[in-house]
Design a protein around this motif. Structure first.
Motif, short mmCIF file in Angstrom:
data_model
loop_
_atom_site.label_atom_id
_atom_site.label_comp_id
_atom_site.label_asym_id
_atom_site.label_seq_id
_atom_site.Cartn_x
_atom_site.Cartn_y
_atom_site.Cartn_z
N ARG A 277 0.86 -1.18 0.00
CA ARG A 277 0.00 0.00 0.00
C ARG A 277 0.90 1.23 0.00
NH1 ARG A 277 -4.06 -1.99 4.87
NH2 ARG A 277 -4.60 -4.03 3.94
N LEU A 278 1.06 1.83 -1.15
CA LEU A 278 1.97 2.97 -1.30
C LEU A 278 1.24 4.28 -1.06
CD1 LEU A 278 3.90 1.68 -4.46
CD2 LEU A 278 4.44 1.33 -2.03
N ASP A 279 1.99 5.28 -0.64
CA ASP A 279 1.43 6.58 -0.27
C ASP A 279 1.04 7.39 -1.51
OD1 ASP A 279 0.77 9.02 0.79
OD2 ASP A 279 2.77 9.48 1.55
N GLY A 280 -0.25 7.59 -1.72
CA GLY A 280 -0.74 8.33 -2.89
C GLY A 280 -0.27 9.77 -2.92
N GLU A 281 -0.06 10.37 -1.74
CA GLU A 281 0.37 11.77 -1.70
C GLU A 281 1.83 11.94 -2.09
OE1 GLU A 281 -0.71 13.59 1.98
OE2 GLU A 281 -2.86 13.37 1.61
N ALA A 282 2.56 10.84 -2.24
CA ALA A 282 3.97 10.90 -2.64
C ALA A 282 4.12 10.95 -4.16
CB ALA A 282 4.72 9.69 -2.09
N LEU A 283 3.04 10.79 -4.89
CA LEU A 283 3.10 10.79 -6.35
C LEU A 283 3.44 12.18 -6.89
CD1 LEU A 283 -0.10 8.64 -6.95
CD2 LEU A 283 2.20 8.00 -7.73
N SER A 284 4.30 12.23 -7.89
CA SER A 284 4.57 13.49 -8.58
C SER A 284 3.86 13.53 -9.94
CB SER A 284 6.07 13.69 -8.78
OG SER A 284 6.65 12.59 -9.45
N PHE A 285 3.38 12.38 -10.39
CA PHE A 285 2.73 12.29 -11.71
C PHE A 285 1.95 10.99 -11.79
CE2 PHE A 285 3.02 10.31 -15.92
CZ PHE A 285 2.39 11.25 -16.72
N VAL A 286 0.77 11.06 -12.40
CA VAL A 286 0.02 9.85 -12.74
C VAL A 286 -0.54 10.01 -14.15
CG1 VAL A 286 -0.66 9.07 -10.45
CG2 VAL A 286 -2.04 10.78 -11.60
N ALA A 287 -0.72 8.89 -14.81
CA ALA A 287 -1.39 8.88 -16.11
C ALA A 287 -2.33 7.70 -16.16
CB ALA A 287 -0.37 8.79 -17.25
N GLU A 288 -3.49 7.92 -16.72
CA GLU A 288 -4.47 6.86 -16.92
C GLU A 288 -4.82 6.80 -18.40
OE1 GLU A 288 -5.23 4.85 -14.60
OE2 GLU A 288 -5.24 5.89 -12.67
N LEU A 289 -4.86 5.59 -18.94
CA LEU A 289 -5.30 5.35 -20.32
C LEU A 289 -6.71 4.80 -20.22
CD1 LEU A 289 -2.09 5.24 -20.37
CD2 LEU A 289 -2.37 3.89 -22.45
N THR A 290 -7.66 5.53 -20.76
CA THR A 290 -9.06 5.14 -20.58
C THR A 290 -9.40 3.89 -21.40
OG1 THR A 290 -9.93 6.47 -22.42
CG2 THR A 290 -9.70 7.57 -20.27
N SER A 291 -10.37 3.16 -20.88
CA SER A 291 -10.98 2.04 -21.60
C SER A 291 -12.49 2.19 -21.40
CB SER A 291 -10.49 0.70 -21.06
OG SER A 291 -10.96 0.50 -19.74
N PRO A 292 -13.30 1.49 -22.17
CA PRO A 292 -14.75 1.62 -21.97
C PRO A 292 -15.19 1.35 -20.53
CG PRO A 292 -14.32 0.51 -24.04
CD PRO A 292 -12.99 0.66 -23.35
N SER A 293 -14.49 0.46 -19.84
CA SER A 293 -14.89 0.10 -18.49
C SER A 293 -14.41 1.08 -17.42
CB SER A 293 -14.39 -1.31 -18.15
OG SER A 293 -12.99 -1.34 -18.13
N THR A 294 -13.36 1.85 -17.70
CA THR A 294 -12.79 2.74 -16.68
C THR A 294 -12.91 4.21 -17.00
OG1 THR A 294 -10.58 2.73 -17.70
CG2 THR A 294 -11.08 0.95 -16.12
N ARG A 295 -13.33 4.55 -18.20
CA ARG A 295 -13.26 5.94 -18.68
C ARG A 295 -13.98 6.92 -17.75
NH1 ARG A 295 -15.95 9.39 -22.39
NH2 ARG A 295 -14.47 10.69 -23.55
#
Length: 202
Positions: free
Chosen positions: A108-126
């Motif tokens: 379980r990693l600390d989300g507040e430590a992120l400097s960048f995120v990217a999501e590639l959408t799909s029909p199920s997650t968009r």
């Protein structure tokens, strides 16, 4: 639990606390080809990306890596980032964080430590990529969130995180260059992000 190819599956755990959901997630046997996240009080199981998405992820990592803040790393390996205050746990398609965040036996990693995120959408997650994750990443103070809308073939970068999500954004169609804000201060060439052309059968 029944899993459907193009729809996320939610467990019947809506009444559990966030910690109980995390514990259930640890014990969940996720079939090959699927990933599990915690969204809006439920464990959501959705299919992994299409093959060409991996090419796009590789292109993003290759371009952004030279511009990372000192000590930060970028990866596309499966990892669970937790946001306890918002009771969310996501496995972003691409993430960047300081390398010390990864020096742990905890999954379980600390989300507040992120400097960048990217999501590639799909029909199920968009829908979640465009709504719930915008708010969660912004509230957590993640400096840059990149949404690659694979259905609309366009890239949107969001920055200036706030309590509502993000205050600034810029969108470009695939094939154009997208300006990336601090801490990157570079341009992302989205050439090659499009889906492969279907081959005509004889």
């Amino acid at each position: 639990m029944t899993l459907m190819a193009e729809r996320p599956t939610m467990s019947g755990t809506e009444s559990r606390s966030f910690e109980e959901l995390l514990d259930a997630l640890d014990e969940l046997i996720v079939p090959a080809g699927y990933k599990a996240e915690i969204i809006r009080g439920s464990i959501v199981v959705s299919p992994w990306s299409k093959g060409y998405y991996l090419r796009v992820m590789r292109l993003v990592c290759k371009q952004l890596e030279p511009h990372l803040p000192e000590g930060h790393v970028i990866d596309r390996a499966p990892a669970l980032y937790v946001f306890p205050e918002q009771e969310r746990a996501y496995g972003p398609d691409i993430f960047a964080a300081h390398e010390r965040v990864l020096e742990t036996e905890n999954n379980r990693l600390d989300g507040e430590a992120l400097s960048f995120v990217a999501e590639l959408t799909s029909p199920s997650t968009r829908h979640d990529d465009l709504t719930d994750k915008v708010e969660t990443y912004g509230k957590a103070g993640v400096p840059v969130y990149l949404i690659l809308d694979m259905q609309e073939e366009q890239a949107t970068v969001l920055w200036t995180p706030s309590a509502k999500g993000y205050e600034s954004h810029c969108t470009r169609p695939f094939g154009e260059k997208l300006p990336m804000p601090a801490p990157f201060d570079c341009t992302l060439d989205t050439t090659g992000f499009e889906a492969p052309e279907e081959e005509d059968g004889d």
